[in-house]
Motif scaffolding. Structure first.
Motif, PDB file in Angstrom:
ATOM      1  N   TYR A  31      13.371   1.795  -5.593  1.00 50.41           N
ATOM      2  CA  TYR A  31      12.540   3.005  -5.830  1.00 50.41           C
ATOM      3  C   TYR A  31      11.485   2.529  -6.671  1.00 50.41           C
ATOM      4  CZ  TYR A  31      15.627   6.627  -4.343  1.00 50.41           C
ATOM      5  OH  TYR A  31      16.535   7.307  -3.508  1.00 50.41           O
ATOM      6  N   GLU A  32      11.722   1.535  -7.899  1.00 47.43           N
ATOM      7  CA  GLU A  32      10.668   0.968  -8.685  1.00 47.43           C
ATOM      8  C   GLU A  32       9.443   0.041  -7.893  1.00 47.43           C
ATOM      9  OE1 GLU A  32      14.693   1.540 -10.800  1.00 47.43           O
ATOM     10  OE2 GLU A  32      14.099   0.511  -8.822  1.00 47.43           O
ATOM     11  N   GLU A  33      10.075  -0.515  -6.986  1.00 43.00           N
ATOM     12  CA  GLU A  33       8.914  -1.165  -6.273  1.00 43.00           C
ATOM     13  C   GLU A  33       8.227  -0.156  -5.382  1.00 43.00           C
ATOM     14  OE1 GLU A  33      10.729  -5.092  -4.084  1.00 43.00           O
ATOM     15  OE2 GLU A  33      12.138  -3.534  -3.887  1.00 43.00           O
ATOM     16  N   VAL A  34       8.337   0.725  -4.830  1.00 47.77           N
ATOM     17  CA  VAL A  34       7.620   1.868  -4.129  1.00 47.77           C
ATOM     18  C   VAL A  34       7.038   2.655  -5.194  1.00 47.77           C
ATOM     19  CG1 VAL A  34       7.986   3.907  -2.714  1.00 47.77           C
ATOM     20  CG2 VAL A  34       9.655   2.177  -2.393  1.00 47.77           C
ATOM     21  N   ASP A  35       7.184   2.748  -6.388  1.00 46.27           N
ATOM     22  CA  ASP A  35       6.340   3.512  -7.305  1.00 46.27           C
ATOM     23  C   ASP A  35       5.325   2.522  -7.505  1.00 46.27           C
ATOM     24  OD1 ASP A  35       7.722   5.916  -7.564  1.00 46.27           O
ATOM     25  OD2 ASP A  35       9.193   4.856  -9.055  1.00 46.27           O
ATOM     26  N   ASP A  36       5.483   1.126  -7.820  1.00 48.28           N
ATOM     27  CA  ASP A  36       4.462   0.265  -8.061  1.00 48.28           C
ATOM     28  C   ASP A  36       3.581   0.214  -6.737  1.00 48.28           C
ATOM     29  OD1 ASP A  36       5.513  -0.454 -10.503  1.00 48.28           O
ATOM     30  OD2 ASP A  36       6.604  -2.326  -9.691  1.00 48.28           O
ATOM     31  N   PHE A  37       4.000   0.420  -5.709  1.00 51.40           N
ATOM     32  CA  PHE A  37       3.137   0.149  -4.323  1.00 51.40           C
ATOM     33  C   PHE A  37       2.164   1.560  -4.330  1.00 51.40           C
ATOM     34  CE2 PHE A  37       2.958   2.338  -0.251  1.00 51.40           C
ATOM     35  CZ  PHE A  37       2.057   1.475   0.546  1.00 51.40           C
ATOM     36  N   LEU A  38       2.977   2.578  -4.829  1.00 52.57           N
ATOM     37  CA  LEU A  38       2.001   3.927  -4.728  1.00 52.57           C
ATOM     38  C   LEU A  38       0.939   3.939  -5.860  1.00 52.57           C
ATOM     39  CD1 LEU A  38       4.971   6.531  -4.276  1.00 52.57           C
ATOM     40  CD2 LEU A  38       3.311   5.724  -2.507  1.00 52.57           C
ATOM     41  N   ALA A  39       1.224   3.246  -6.886  1.00 48.53           N
ATOM     42  CA  ALA A  39       0.131   3.106  -8.010  1.00 48.53           C
ATOM     43  C   ALA A  39      -0.971   2.179  -7.606  1.00 48.53           C
ATOM     44  CB  ALA A  39       0.928   2.652  -9.308  1.00 48.53           C
ATOM     45  N   ASN A  40      -0.576   1.054  -6.604  1.00 49.39           N
ATOM     46  CA  ASN A  40      -1.549   0.003  -6.345  1.00 49.39           C
ATOM     47  C   ASN A  40      -1.098  -0.741  -5.145  1.00 49.39           C
ATOM     48  OD1 ASN A  40      -3.780  -1.703  -6.131  1.00 49.39           O
ATOM     49  ND2 ASN A  40      -2.979  -3.039  -7.708  1.00 49.39           N
ATOM     50  N   ARG A  41      -1.550  -0.105  -3.781  1.00 50.68           N
ATOM     51  CA  ARG A  41      -0.927  -0.495  -2.656  1.00 50.68           C
ATOM     52  C   ARG A  41      -1.486  -1.937  -2.272  1.00 50.68           C
ATOM     53  NH1 ARG A  41      -0.883   5.009   0.936  1.00 50.68           N
ATOM     54  NH2 ARG A  41      -0.158   6.399  -0.841  1.00 50.68           N
ATOM     55  N   GLU A  42      -2.556  -2.537  -2.205  1.00 49.62           N
ATOM     56  CA  GLU A  42      -3.255  -3.654  -1.842  1.00 49.62           C
ATOM     57  C   GLU A  42      -2.254  -4.998  -2.006  1.00 49.62           C
ATOM     58  OE1 GLU A  42      -5.274  -5.502   0.818  1.00 49.62           O
ATOM     59  OE2 GLU A  42      -5.335  -3.192   0.483  1.00 49.62           O
ATOM     60  N   PRO A  43      -1.801  -5.257  -3.335  1.00 46.80           N
ATOM     61  CA  PRO A  43      -1.114  -6.423  -3.479  1.00 46.80           C
ATOM     62  C   PRO A  43       0.203  -6.502  -2.653  1.00 46.80           C
ATOM     63  CG  PRO A  43      -1.855  -5.467  -5.765  1.00 46.80           C
ATOM     64  CD  PRO A  43      -2.050  -4.391  -4.501  1.00 46.80           C
ATOM     65  N   PHE A  44       0.651  -5.317  -2.196  1.00 47.37           N
ATOM     66  CA  PHE A  44       1.912  -5.403  -1.491  1.00 47.37           C
ATOM     67  C   PHE A  44       1.684  -5.769   0.181  1.00 47.37           C
ATOM     68  CE2 PHE A  44       2.954  -3.094  -5.293  1.00 47.37           C
ATOM     69  CZ  PHE A  44       4.199  -3.620  -5.317  1.00 47.37           C
ATOM     70  N   ARG A  45       0.561  -5.726   0.706  1.00 47.03           N
ATOM     71  CA  ARG A  45       0.235  -5.968   1.893  1.00 47.03           C
ATOM     72  C   ARG A  45       0.743  -7.326   2.405  1.00 47.03           C
ATOM     73  NH1 ARG A  45      -3.029  -3.061   5.165  1.00 47.03           N
ATOM     74  NH2 ARG A  45      -3.991  -2.108   3.486  1.00 47.03           N
ATOM     75  N   GLU A  46       0.487  -8.290   1.599  1.00 45.08           N
ATOM     76  CA  GLU A  46       0.731  -9.629   1.928  1.00 45.08           C
ATOM     77  C   GLU A  46       2.327  -9.882   1.412  1.00 45.08           C
ATOM     78  OE1 GLU A  46      -0.100 -14.413   0.347  1.00 45.08           O
ATOM     79  OE2 GLU A  46      -1.711 -12.697  -0.024  1.00 45.08           O
ATOM     80  N   LYS A  47       2.745  -9.264   0.416  1.00 42.86           N
ATOM     81  CA  LYS A  47       4.231  -9.593  -0.041  1.00 42.86           C
ATOM     82  C   LYS A  47       5.041  -9.009   1.098  1.00 42.86           C
ATOM     83  CE  LYS A  47       7.362  -8.316  -3.778  1.00 42.86           C
ATOM     84  NZ  LYS A  47       7.539  -7.722  -5.092  1.00 42.86           N
ATOM     85  N   TRP A  48       4.795  -8.047   1.706  1.00 42.03           N
ATOM     86  CA  TRP A  48       5.907  -7.077   2.612  1.00 42.03           C
ATOM     87  C   TRP A  48       5.247  -7.214   4.035  1.00 42.03           C
ATOM     88  CZ3 TRP A  48       5.808  -1.800  -0.409  1.00 42.03           C
ATOM     89  CH2 TRP A  48       6.759  -1.836  -1.476  1.00 42.03           C
TER      90      TRP A  48
END
Length: 746
Positions: A381-398
């Protein structure tokens, strides 16, 4: 059993709290009456119906006669004993409109040897001078809640061996005779059996069965609670053998008779410390613009054949129990943490519900499959909350597939959430305490768990799947274990309306669910939020399992069941089996009366698990506070009574009492209407929501008591009149309102 005894046994059973109408043969089975006496029990029921003490429901189900809680002036109900010796009985089997559904006051000398939780028969008495309400005298103990208790062994002055029972149900220690056989030492936690229950004239008598360890030693608190609530421990060998056999048979292959979904982008989202993974999600956009939601649930039924040793043990446990420092699983870890756990990158069998929604969130199509998935990623859940706050950094990570999937999931979930609120769904904001433990199992800290948008995403999809499965089973004419939440008693809602008005919230009658909705939105962020949410909760019925065609009031759903957690809830497993039969084109065994008994059992087990979780959390918090006598902290007033103030710490969310006798700077009077303690000096007033500085004054872990001492008043909320507007339209819930409904309780 003669006829008179049989009549009394049947009446006592039907009038129990939580009784659900069943046929006479089910009552016979519950009372352990031999089959040969089946015709006799039907005759007795008919005579009781003729005398107006029972009535027939649809399908010849046996019900309590409307408004007939009593046999003459006798009432059956559940007793709870107060520390001072008196008690109250909550009647069962009565209609909500019956005035006798109010608690019955039992004077100390009239309680016999009843203990909290016992089912008792009460003879009504004339109102007394000091207690003008309904009074009674216990004339029979119909059924004991338990005879086994946990407590601390020690020697009384004079050398008598006694056990001080945990909790506040027994005000005096219980003599236990010679403890030598079990090697008990003073200050040991022990399990003992009550041979003779205490009364106001007799101390009673017990015998020690087991020594758990020295009071205060690491882990003894958990073992004590496990015994106190009779929670299961080791799995029987028959269940473990069945689980091992399933492990031997399982191959990570894709069977021809299952839908292959291993190429889909599918994720699980759970707490970072989750111990089982039984639900996963996929979501795509169709060419027509509709959503196609896939809810993939671990196919536990595949690994738990009916009527095996594994199944019998799962049914007996009925639920997993989530304690602060361990899980007591419903199924052996071979199943729950391996074969059925939807671990990323592994082939796993699932039951899949595909739900098609319009862009506005209207469900237009449903289909179900036996399937195989391979989860793409496990997310917290904590990761998804971080994603919802700022999505772009997770594009490469996920990767693009998972990144896009999460974006779609958020969009659809918020749409479904808005629609639920528009139809009148309620969600209470109640604090969920999570204790943090060190390597020895001692509390190192505690916090309130925030349920954020990441939790809401999964919650909405699970609710949608549960409702779709329930409607499918109903459309196919099957009886099944529904999740039932009956509408509140109108009298309680009238009392709730008065209560919130006293706090300054003027509303229309809260008999309207939409008015309750508006009230809950109005108190977000207000000092009285906890008190109002708790009062709303107290006005509601308890959600239970039942095959009866009742809806779910809080969810505003006419047809609802539990489908999404078969690893940890037996009702979900029964629903999976019914769904599997429909998919296979076979006719399942479908006995309404058996389901009534199973529903009662599963509801009882669930309530036991919740009580144990709460008690151990409180126990660990109290042990933490016991080492901090004199330590100061900020706290908020959560309750005001004539005897003092209930407060909850803002840093460590432990709740305790500031007794009015310790407020020695003034003489204070209780204003029931305003919910305040007010002194005669100017400005000396305490009310709900005040923030105060307190110091830990006294802790009694065994009696579950925490007392604070007031240091100073920090600040008081602004007193103002508040109005919940009558014509205000239902709106999207404020995203700042983070509901704290436990995900484990969907």
């Amino acid at each position: 059993m003669d006829r008179a005894d049989l009549e009394q046994a049947i009446l006592a059973h039907v009038r129990q709290p939580g009784y659900q109408p069943v046929k006479p043969r089910v009552i016979a089975k519950k009372l352990q009456i031999p089959k040969v006496d089946g015709p006799e029990i039907r005759k007795v029921v008919k005579r009781l119906v003729a005398r107006g003490l029972l009535s027939w429901g649809p399908g010849h189900l046996v019900k309590a006669a409307e408004g007939k809680a009593a046999h003459g002036n006798r009432i059956v109900g559940v007793f709870r004993r107060m520390e001072a010796g008196h008690g109250f009985v909550r009647p069962g089997g009565t209609s909500p409109a019956d005035a006798r559904s109010l608690d019955i006051y039992i004077p100390a000398r009239k309680t016999r040897d009843a203990s909290t939780g016992d089912t008792v028969m009460v003879q009504l008495l004339k109102p007394g001078r000091h207690h003008p309400g309904i009074r009674g005298e216990i004339v029979e103990i119909v059924a004991r809640e338990t005879r086994r208790f946990v407590g601390t062994y020690y020697y009384e002055l004079g050398g008598q061996s006694v056990v001080a029972v945990d909790g506040r149900d027994f005000s005096r220690p219980i003599p236990v005779g010679d403890p030598g056989a079990k090697g008990a030492r003073p200050n040991d936690k022990v399990v003992f059996e009550m041979i003779r229950f205490p009364t106001h004239l007799d101390d009673g008598e017990g015998v020690i069965l087991e020594v758990l360890g020295q009071r205060g030693q690491p882990g003894v608190d958990t073992i004590s609670v496990i015994h106190q609530f009779s929670l299961p421990q080791e799995f029987p060998e028959a269940a473990l053998a069945d689980a091992r056999q399933q492990a031997d048979l399982f191959r990570e292959e894709i069977p021809a008779d299952r839908l292959d979904l291993t190429g889909e982008a599918i994720v699980t989202i759970d707490p970072a410390d989750a111990r089982d993974f039984d639900d996963a999600i996929s979501l795509t956009r169709l060419d027509n613009g509709h959503w196609r939601l896939g809810v993939h649930i671990a196919d536990v039924a595949h690994f738990v054949p009916i009527k095996t040793g594994l199944d019998r043990e799962a049914q007996n446990r009925a639920t997993s129990v989530y304690l602060p420092d361990r899980v007591i699983p419903m199924l052996p870890e071979i199943i729950s943490n391996a074969l059925a756990s939807l671990q990323p990158g592994k082939i796993r069998y699932t039951k899949t519900a595909f739900l098609e929604f319009t862009p506005e969130g209207i469900r237009t199509h449903t289909e179900f499959h036996n399937s195989v998935i391979r989860s793409s990623r496990r997310l917290a859940y904590e990761e998804v909350d971080d994603f919802l706050a700022n999505r772009e950094p997770f594009r490469e990570k996920w990767g693009e597939a998972v990144h896009s999937l999460l974006g779609r999931m958020h969009e659809l979930a918020m749409t479904l959430r808005r629609r639920r609120y528009e139809r009148g769904a309620l969600e209470l904001t109640m604090p969920e305490v999570k204790v943090e433990l060190d390597e020895n199992g001692r509390v190192s800290g505690a916090k309130i768990v925030e349920h954020t948008e990441s939790h809401q995403i999964i919650e909405e999809f699970m609710l949608a799947a549960n409702e779709a499965v329930a409607e499918y089973l109903q459309a196919n004419g099957l009886f099944f274990l529904r999740r039932v939440h009956e509408a509140p008693d109108p009298r309680k809602l009238q009392s709730l309306t008065s209560f919130v008005a006293e706090l300054g919230y003027q509303t229309d009658s809260l008999e309207s669910r939409f008015e309750i909705q508006r009230l809950l939105r109005q108190v977000v962020g207000e000092p009285e939020a906890y008190a109002v949410n708790y009062a709303v909760l107290r006005s509601m019925q308890r959600a239970v399992y039942s095959p009866a065609e009742e809806g779910h009031y809080a969810l505003a759903s006419e047809c609802y069941c539990h489908f999404t957690s078969p690893i940890r809830r037996y009702p979900d497993l029964t629903v999976h089996r019914l769904l599997g039969s429909l998919l296979a084109g076979t006719k399942p065994r479908n006995d309404y009366d058996e389901l009534v008994l199973l529903a009662e059992h599963c509801s009882d087990r669930e309530q036991r698990a919740e009580a144990a979780e709460r008690d151990l959390t409180k126990l660990k918090l109290l042990a933490y506070m016991a080492d901090r006598i004199g330590e100061e902290m900020d706290a908020v007033i959560t309750g005001v009574e004539s005897f003092g103030l209930f407060v909850q710490g803002l840093g460590i969310p432990a709740e305790g009492l500031i007794h009015v006798s310790t407020l020695d700077d003034d003489d204070y009077r209780f204003d029931r209407t305003a919910h305040t303690l007010a002194g005669f000096r100017s400005g000396n007033q305490f009310r709900l929501g005040d923030v105060v500085r307190v110091a830990v004054a006294h802790v009694d872990v065994d009696r579950r008591e925490l007392d604070f001492r007031l240091v100073r008043r920090e600040r008081s909320p602004e007193v103002k009149r508040k109005t919940v507007h009558k014509k205000r339209s239902s709106k999207t819930p404020d995203p700042r309102n983070k509901p704290r409904t436990k995900r484990k309780r969907r």
